[in-house]
Every structure is written in C-alpha cells, then in structure tokens.
Design an enzyme around this catalytic site. Structure first.
Site, PDB file in Angstrom:
ATOM      1  CE  LYS A   1      -2.048  -1.102   3.902  1.00 52.09           C
ATOM      2  NZ  LYS A   1      -1.319  -2.353   4.227  1.00 52.09           N
TER       3      LYS A   1
ATOM      4  NE  ARG B   1      -4.527  -1.005   9.907  1.00 61.92           N
ATOM      5  CZ  ARG B   1      -3.421  -0.581   9.286  1.00 61.92           C
ATOM      6  NH1 ARG B   1      -3.368   0.606   8.755  1.00 61.92           N
ATOM      7  NH2 ARG B   1      -2.388  -1.359   9.212  1.00 61.92           N
TER       8      ARG B   1
ATOM      9  NE  ARG C   1       8.137  -2.072   6.422  1.00 60.33           N
ATOM     10  CZ  ARG C   1       6.817  -1.931   6.450  1.00 60.33           C
ATOM     11  NH1 ARG C   1       6.191  -1.301   5.484  1.00 60.33           N
ATOM     12  NH2 ARG C   1       6.113  -2.432   7.439  1.00 60.33           N
TER      13      ARG C   1
ATOM     14  NE  ARG D   1       6.383  -0.126  10.163  1.00 60.67           N
ATOM     15  CZ  ARG D   1       5.269  -0.128   9.413  1.00 60.67           C
ATOM     16  NH1 ARG D   1       5.260   0.513   8.259  1.00 60.67           N
ATOM     17  NH2 ARG D   1       4.183  -0.763   9.810  1.00 60.67           N
TER      18      ARG D   1
ATOM     19  NE  ARG E   1       2.158  -4.643  11.110  1.00 61.23           N
ATOM     20  CZ  ARG E   1       3.241  -4.478  10.340  1.00 61.23           C
ATOM     21  NH1 ARG E   1       4.400  -4.999  10.704  1.00 61.23           N
ATOM     22  NH2 ARG E   1       3.134  -3.819   9.224  1.00 61.23           N
TER      23      ARG E   1
HETATM   24  P1  AP5 Z   1       4.842  -1.425   1.936  1.00 61.05           P
HETATM   25  O1  AP5 Z   1       4.569  -0.672   0.684  1.00 61.05           O
HETATM   26  O2  AP5 Z   1       5.320  -0.656   3.128  1.00 61.05           O
HETATM   27  O3  AP5 Z   1       3.545  -2.262   2.336  1.00 61.05           O
HETATM   28  P2  AP5 Z   1       2.284  -1.800   3.200  1.00 61.05           P
HETATM   29  O4  AP5 Z   1       1.109  -2.548   2.692  1.00 61.05           O
HETATM   30  O5  AP5 Z   1       2.199  -0.295   3.224  1.00 61.05           O
HETATM   31  O6  AP5 Z   1       2.745  -2.384   4.592  1.00 61.05           O
HETATM   32  P3  AP5 Z   1       2.745  -1.742   6.053  1.00 61.05           P
HETATM   33  O7  AP5 Z   1       3.475  -2.716   6.903  1.00 61.05           O
HETATM   34  O8  AP5 Z   1       3.269  -0.335   6.073  1.00 61.05           O
HETATM   35  O9  AP5 Z   1       1.227  -1.724   6.309  1.00 61.05           O
HETATM   36  P4  AP5 Z   1       0.461  -1.802   7.625  1.00 61.05           P
HETATM   37  O10 AP5 Z   1      -0.912  -1.611   7.131  1.00 61.05           O
HETATM   38  O11 AP5 Z   1       0.689  -2.978   8.486  1.00 61.05           O
HETATM   39  O12 AP5 Z   1       1.155  -0.637   8.469  1.00 61.05           O
HETATM   40  P5  AP5 Z   1       0.737   0.870   8.762  1.00 61.05           P
HETATM   41  O13 AP5 Z   1       1.966   1.657   8.707  1.00 61.05           O
HETATM   42  O14 AP5 Z   1      -0.437   1.292   7.962  1.00 61.05           O
HETATM   43  O15 AP5 Z   1       5.874  -2.588   1.571  1.00 61.05           O
HETATM   44  C1  AP5 Z   1       6.409  -3.441   2.569  1.00 61.05           C
HETATM   45  C2  AP5 Z   1       7.791  -3.956   2.123  1.00 61.05           C
HETATM   46  O16 AP5 Z   1       7.639  -4.711   0.917  1.00 61.05           O
HETATM   47  C3  AP5 Z   1       8.816  -2.854   1.789  1.00 61.05           C
HETATM   48  O17 AP5 Z   1      10.102  -3.310   2.138  1.00 61.05           O
HETATM   49  C4  AP5 Z   1       8.696  -2.680   0.273  1.00 61.05           C
HETATM   50  O18 AP5 Z   1       9.899  -2.203  -0.294  1.00 61.05           O
HETATM   51  C5  AP5 Z   1       8.384  -4.115  -0.154  1.00 61.05           C
HETATM   52  N1  AP5 Z   1       7.505  -4.180  -1.326  1.00 61.05           N
HETATM   53  C6  AP5 Z   1       6.381  -3.452  -1.554  1.00 61.05           C
HETATM   54  N2  AP5 Z   1       5.808  -3.824  -2.723  1.00 61.05           N
HETATM   55  C7  AP5 Z   1       6.597  -4.818  -3.226  1.00 61.05           C
HETATM   56  C8  AP5 Z   1       6.526  -5.627  -4.415  1.00 61.05           C
HETATM   57  N3  AP5 Z   1       5.543  -5.475  -5.315  1.00 61.05           N
HETATM   58  N4  AP5 Z   1       7.486  -6.557  -4.593  1.00 61.05           N
HETATM   59  C9  AP5 Z   1       8.506  -6.721  -3.701  1.00 61.05           C
HETATM   60  N5  AP5 Z   1       8.621  -5.980  -2.553  1.00 61.05           N
HETATM   61  C10 AP5 Z   1       7.678  -5.048  -2.335  1.00 61.05           C
HETATM   62  O19 AP5 Z   1       0.217   0.741  10.278  1.00 61.05           O
HETATM   63  C11 AP5 Z   1       1.082   0.443  11.343  1.00 61.05           C
HETATM   64  C12 AP5 Z   1       0.310   0.442  12.644  1.00 61.05           C
HETATM   65  O20 AP5 Z   1      -0.265   1.740  12.880  1.00 61.05           O
HETATM   66  C13 AP5 Z   1      -0.884  -0.519  12.717  1.00 61.05           C
HETATM   67  O21 AP5 Z   1      -0.495  -1.850  13.082  1.00 61.05           O
HETATM   68  C14 AP5 Z   1      -1.756   0.156  13.780  1.00 61.05           C
HETATM   69  O22 AP5 Z   1      -1.245  -0.090  15.087  1.00 61.05           O
HETATM   70  C15 AP5 Z   1      -1.570   1.629  13.461  1.00 61.05           C
HETATM   71  N6  AP5 Z   1      -2.569   2.122  12.499  1.00 61.05           N
HETATM   72  C16 AP5 Z   1      -2.318   2.615  11.260  1.00 61.05           C
HETATM   73  N7  AP5 Z   1      -3.455   2.956  10.648  1.00 61.05           N
HETATM   74  C17 AP5 Z   1      -4.457   2.662  11.499  1.00 61.05           C
HETATM   75  C18 AP5 Z   1      -5.879   2.750  11.416  1.00 61.05           C
HETATM   76  N8  AP5 Z   1      -6.494   3.228  10.319  1.00 61.05           N
HETATM   77  N9  AP5 Z   1      -6.611   2.340  12.497  1.00 61.05           N
HETATM   78  C19 AP5 Z   1      -6.005   1.891  13.617  1.00 61.05           C
HETATM   79  N10 AP5 Z   1      -4.671   1.752  13.743  1.00 61.05           N
HETATM   80  C20 AP5 Z   1      -3.895   2.144  12.694  1.00 61.05           C
END
Ligand code: AP5
Length: 214
Positions: free
Chosen positions: A13, A88, A127, A160, A171
């Site tokens: 994402k 979410r 990552r 992270r 997660r």
């Molecule tokens: P990346 O693009 O970062 O993937 P992502 O889907 O964004 O993964 P996240 O881990 O950031 O998502 P998340 O939803 O768990 O975390 P968030 O920060 O929102 O890619 C990941 C890795 O893969 C990278 O190394 C990248 O280079 C690689 N990659 C990407 N695409 C690729 C491809 N096609 N091929 C190969 N490699 C690839 O949330 C974190 C925390 O915040 C949550 O757990 C929660 O506690 C809180 N939080 C955030 N939003 C909310 C909400 N709306 N409600 C409640 N709590 C929330």
C-alpha cells in the site's frame, strides 16, 4: 481521483501510494506514517499510540478518524488523494463516508491488493526505512547501495518496531478480523477492485493505474 488502498500489512500500500503521489499528484494519506511521526516527535498522540502499534494492535477509531479528517481538509488533498492504511474497521469506513459526504466528494475506487501471507512475512521482515526521509528499502529485494545508509539522503536505515515476525503475524490476524470485512463493505457499493499484488513493484503499479483509469 479519490482512492482507497486496502490490503494486509506488506501488500505494498505504502509503496504504491507514494508512486501515485509522485506520478499523478494524488495526496498520500498514510495513518501509519502520521502515527509513527507522532511517536518520533513524542507527542501525546504518539505516546498513546506506541504501545498498541508495537503489539500490532489497532489504535482506537476516534483517534485515527480525527487524524484523517484534519488531513483531508488541507488544500493539497482537495484535488484528490490516496488513503493508505485507512479505513481499517467498518466504524472507520462509516466515519469516512460521513466526512466525504460533508465534502460532497465520494470515493471513486477501492483497490484491494492481494498477496500471500508468506510473501508478506518475507517483505516485512526485510524492510528498512530511512529515519530522515522515510524512503523504503528491502535488504534483499531493493537494497541500498551501502548497508543501512539511505541512497537518497544519507540517513540511517532502521527496522520498524512492528516488523518482527511475531508482531507481523499478529498484524495479519488483526487484518483478517477487523479489516478484511471491508472488502464486502465496498464490494456492496460497487467500488471494489481486487488486484493481485505479488509481482514486482513496477508490474503492480502498471496494473493499479490501469484498474483505476489513471
Ligand atoms: P509497503 O509498501 O510498506 O507495504 P504496506 O502494505 O504499506 O505495509 P505496512 O506494513 O506499512 O502496512 P500496515 O498496514 O501494516 O502498516 P501501517 O503503517 O499502515 O511494503 C512493505 C515492504 O515490501 C517494503 O520493504 C517494500 O519495499 C516491499 N515491497 C512493496 N511492494 C513490493 C513488491 N511489489 N514486490 C517486492 N517488494 C515489495 O500501520 C502500522 C500500525 O499503525 C498498525 O499496526 C496500527 O497499530 C496503526 N494504524 C495505522 N493505521 C491505522 C488505522 N487506520 N486504524 C487503527 N490503527 C492504525
């Protein structure tokens, strides 16, 4: 274009939203990035969110809804945005619908990025993110030129706190329980596109733009 990217942790994402911002001028709204910045700044929001984030739990709906509402009111988001990591829960989706009704600016498309669990674990455990400019790397799939140093700004690359395998599994479980129901929620409104996202970033990016007509 007003777009939501749904998908489990590690589905890409953040990677795809950043590219849509750079190429298409969409305002990238990442609740995860905003919360991590609050943690780094030591604000009361950050202190309250950190314990939950480190355990892979969701931050309460009312906290993240307030963050997103404030962000969407900014001028840069008025011309279009991509939501990454929000909504979410169905409560967040209902709140978003109410906010956008007030703006008379409904969501155009919801794209669900689909990736197998083992791919997610491999992506997230490798990552690394720049502590200065937030640029993202992967130790094997997209490594920096020098270990642990950002190619773009020379900042230090860090893992992270929630990218340890046991937290990644937690997660994923939270995603299944709280967020996967949003696929049916948005499918019912005819806005959902399911997109296989296990291929390389360029391939996913091209498919994503084609799917939403960008
Ligand atoms: P990346 O693009 O970062 O993937 P992502 O889907 O964004 O993964 P996240 O881990 O950031 O998502 P998340 O939803 O768990 O975390 P968030 O920060 O929102 O890619 C990941 C890795 O893969 C990278 O190394 C990248 O280079 C690689 N990659 C990407 N695409 C690729 C491809 N096609 N091929 C190969 N490699 C690839 O949330 C974190 C925390 O915040 C949550 O757990 C929660 O506690 C809180 N939080 C955030 N939003 C909310 C909400 N709306 N409600 C409640 N709590 C929330």
């Amino acid at each position: 274009m007003r777009l939501i990217l749904l998908g489990p942790p590690g589905s890409g994402k953040g990677t795809q939203a950043a590219r849509l911002e750079a190429e298409c001028g969409l305002c990238h709204v990442s609740t995860g990035d905003i919360l991590r910045q609050a943690v780094a700044d030591g604000t009361s929001l950050g202190r309250a969110a950190k314990a939950r984030m480190d355990k892979g739990q969701l931050v309460p709906d009312e906290v993240v809804v307030g963050i997103v509402e404030e962000k969407l009111q900014r001028p840069e988001c008025r011309k279009g945005f991509v939501l990454d990591g929000f909504p979410r829960t169905t409560g967040q989706a209902d709140a978003l619908g109410a906010i956008l009704r007030d703006f008379s600016a409904p969501i155009d498309r919801v794209v669900a990025l689909q990736v197998d669990e083992e791919v997610v674990v491999a992506r997230l455990s490798g990552r690394r993110t720049c502590e200065e400019c937030q640029a993202m790397y992967h130790v094997r799939l997209s490594p920096p030129q020098a270990p642990d140093v950002c190619d773009r700004c020379g900042g230090r690359l860090a893992q992270r706190d929630d990218d340890r395998e046991e937290v990644i599994r937690r997660r994923l479980a939270v995603y299944e329980e709280s967020t996967r129901p949003l696929l049916d929620y948005y499918a019912a409104g005819g806005k959902l596109v399911r997109l296989p996202a296990g291929g390389p970033p360029d391939e996913v990016h091209a498919a994503l733009k084609a799917a939403v007509g960008l």
